[in-house]
Design a protein around this motif. Structure first.
Motif: not given
Length: 157
Positions: A28-39
């Protein structure tokens, strides 16, 4: 950030029919902007040196058996993340992996937003084809259980 092992809660029949092995790890990370490709890029685009050393040793050991030493194949190259060809992608899920004569492999990166944080889950699926694939999987599993969480932690950096 702590990585937790969780139940592999995906439709394995749709992603790798007949898969005999599935596991999943979540961060779990503090973010709301990460999509699957960037992860996936953060996780698999680079590896710590100790993982690169283990992968080089693995490649050296399996090459005499004619096994793939990366996602390379005879077909035209696909888009890759690290050594893994991307097979399918949406903003919430990226599926990468390849098929080999001893086993088929998929890594699925899922990103789900919950409030001000996101959960990134890495699920691994394996379908073995023969005794060599079963032996290979048995040998790799202890390393896998250390490598996947270490790589998943890179998503938070």
């Amino acid at each position: 950030m702590k990585v937790q092992e969780v139940a592999a809660n995906i439709d394995t029949a749709a992603l790798l029919p007949g898969a005999q092995f599935a596991d999943a790890f979540r961060l779990e990370i503090e973010s709301k902007t990460l999509d699957a490709r960037h992860a996936a890029q953060r996780m698999m685009g680079r590896s710590p040196r100790w993982i690169e050393t283990l992968l080089s040793l693995r490649n050296l050991l399996v090459a005499p058996f004619g096994l793939k030493t990366s996602g390379a194949s005879e077909k035209p190259p696909r888009e890759m993340i690290g050594i893994f060809p991307i097979l399918r992608e949406t903003p919430e899920r990226l599926v990468a992996g390849f098929n080999d004569k001893h086993l088929d492999f998929r890594v699925v990166i899922d990103v789900a937003t919950s409030g001000s944080s996101q959960q990134v889950t890495a699920t691994t699926l394996v379908l073995t084809h023969n005794w060599f694939g079963r032996i290979y999987l048995a040998i790799i599993r202890p390393f896998h259980r250390v490598i996947v969480p270490a790589m998943l932690r890179q998503v938070a950096s």
